[in-house]
Write an enzyme that holds these catalytic residues in place. Structure first.
Site, PDB file in Angstrom:
ATOM      1  N   ASP A 141       0.837  -1.195   0.000  1.00 31.94           N
ATOM      2  CA  ASP A 141       0.000   0.000   0.000  1.00 31.94           C
ATOM      3  C   ASP A 141       0.880   1.255   0.000  1.00 31.94           C
ATOM      4  OD1 ASP A 141      -2.150   1.705   0.138  1.00 31.94           O
ATOM      5  OD2 ASP A 141      -2.474   1.431   2.285  1.00 31.94           O
ATOM      6  N   GLU A 144       1.854   3.072   3.163  1.00 36.62           N
ATOM      7  CA  GLU A 144       2.913   2.561   4.027  1.00 36.62           C
ATOM      8  C   GLU A 144       4.217   3.318   3.821  1.00 36.62           C
ATOM      9  OE1 GLU A 144       2.739  -0.145   6.488  1.00 36.62           O
ATOM     10  OE2 GLU A 144       0.765   0.738   6.187  1.00 36.62           O
ATOM     11  N   ASP A 176      -2.593  -3.719   4.051  1.00 32.36           N
ATOM     12  CA  ASP A 176      -1.353  -3.026   3.707  1.00 32.36           C
ATOM     13  C   ASP A 176      -0.476  -3.825   2.750  1.00 32.36           C
ATOM     14  OD1 ASP A 176      -1.939  -0.817   5.396  1.00 32.36           O
ATOM     15  OD2 ASP A 176      -1.266  -1.979   7.131  1.00 32.36           O
TER      16      ASP A 176
END
Length: 400
Positions: A141, A144, A176
């Site tokens: 993601d 992040e 994520d």
């Protein structure tokens, strides 16, 4: 208990991900795993569970069927070689050949209005990836990172230490990290049934206080991917994490036991990156001899979902059904886990249904209406305390 050393994978930051033989040794031997939530007086133990695979069309019983049960870096041995990694994922329950789904309206006469049915039929046609025709890629993601344009971003710097690790940065709607299989010719993408939510301990405390923690668990539960893992990173000595450390440990234990998610704890971003690199290589090895089948539909024991379908159905702004809204209301109550909320909505689909049921019974009977409902794999009772909380919330009799 078998312990997998990081050296077996040749995954030091300066090495390439090419040590295949050592990985095969891991895939050929099942391991048990024990959870250590970093407190010798509070150890939550479990044995790695086995579940069915989501991939078919391979004669070899070597499918990756369940994910990391739990593992952590032991507090008394901080070296990277002391991490525990589970291998509870070698059970193959897939049987038979994939079947192409088709719409019931395929038999429409030529003159009928069947544009929608034709579109639905085409979208549900199975996409077949023969073995060796795809690559397994880790998706990260973008949130992040602190920005893909920043060369010194900590997350990007860590992943660059593994030059052979195939990974990309995208805006993921839920989770994520996840893995896709991309066809080498037509670039079609199927989502593998594994997803990771990463939390640093201070972020975990903040998300519990503002309600994001329960909302994220709800969305992870409904995303359609079978294996959900929480990747928890320590924050220094965990002294300033927003909530008492014992409360965070309890929240993690509840997430594992009640929600059925898996927990993996690391000491730093470096260790988290190494873990993700290991899992990417493990998945690559497991699926390289598999033939994958997928379509624009929820995952089943014989089909994966396309990335396009996953992305659309995981959007935060998508319209929720009445029942999904009811579930989100219920999980706000103290003691009401997602599993309990789903058990309630399995019997009472909407808020109106349960209110009508309360009208038909007295106060004492209403307070215990949900007490004996079964939830979870262990078929436990919802319990009188939670049942009374729901009754008090949706009726006026509690104030009488």
């Amino acid at each position: 208990m078998s312990i997998l050393e990081n050296n077996d994978f040749n995954l030091s930051p300066n090495n390439s991900l090419t040590n295949i033989d050592s990985i095969k040794k891991w895939t050929s031997s099942p391991m048990a795993v024990t959870v250590h939530l970093e407190n010798s007086s509070n150890k939550f133990s479990s044995t790695a569970s086995r579940s069915g695979a989501s991939i078919t069309d391979s004669p070899k019983k070597n499918t990756l069927a369940s994910f990391i049960d739990s593992a952590s870096v032991d507090k008394q041995n901080k070296s990277s070689s002391s991490q525990l990694f589970s291998n509870d994922c070698l059970k193959d329950t897939s049987k038979g050949s994939p079947v192409v789904e088709s719409s019931n309206q395929d038999q429409d006469t030529p003159g009928s209005s069947s544009a929608c049915s034709l579109e639905d039929t085409l979208s549900n046609i199975a996409k077949e990836f023969p073995k060796g025709s795809f690559d397994v890629i880790l998706l990260i993601d973008k949130n992040e990172t602190s920005g893909l344009s920043k060369k010194n971003d900590p997350t990007m710097v860590q992943f660059k230490k593994f030059p052979d690790l195939k990974h990309e940065y995208r805006s993921l709607k839920v989770g994520d990290f996840l893995w896709i299989a991309r066809h080498r010719v037509n670039n079609e993408e199927l989502v593998l049934p594994y997803i990771i939510e990463r939390k640093r301990m201070d972020d975990l405390g903040a998300s519990i206080k503002d309600g994001r923690f329960h909302e994220q668990k709800f969305r992870l539960k409904k995303c359609g991917l079978k294996h959900v893992l929480y990747l928890i990173e320590n924050y220094g000595k965990n002294k300033h994490v927003g909530l008492p450390l014992q409360a965070l440990r309890q929240a993690l234990a509840n997430t594992k036991v009640q929600d059925g998610f898996k927990i993996h704890m690391t000491d730093s971003l470096t260790h988290s990156t190494r873990f993700l690199a290991m899992m990417t290589k493990r998945l690559t090895l497991e699926f390289k001899d598999q033939s994958l089948v997928g379509c624009n539909h929820e995952q089943s024991p014989t089909k994966l979902m396309t990335y396009e379908y996953f992305s659309k159905t995981s959007m935060k702004t998508k319209k929720m059904s009445v029942m999904e809204t009811f579930v989100k209301m219920l999980v706000q109550l103290k003691g009401m886990s997602l599993e309990k909320a789903l058990a309630v909505t399995n019997k009472f689909k909407t808020l109106r249904c349960i209110i009508e049921a309360y009208k038909q019974c007295g106060q004492r009977e209403g307070q215990l209406l949900l007490a004996n409902l079964k939830y979870g794999d262990l078929n436990r009772n919802v319990g009188p305390t939670v049942s009374k909380s729901v009754y008090d919330l949706f009726t006026e009799r509690s104030s009488e």
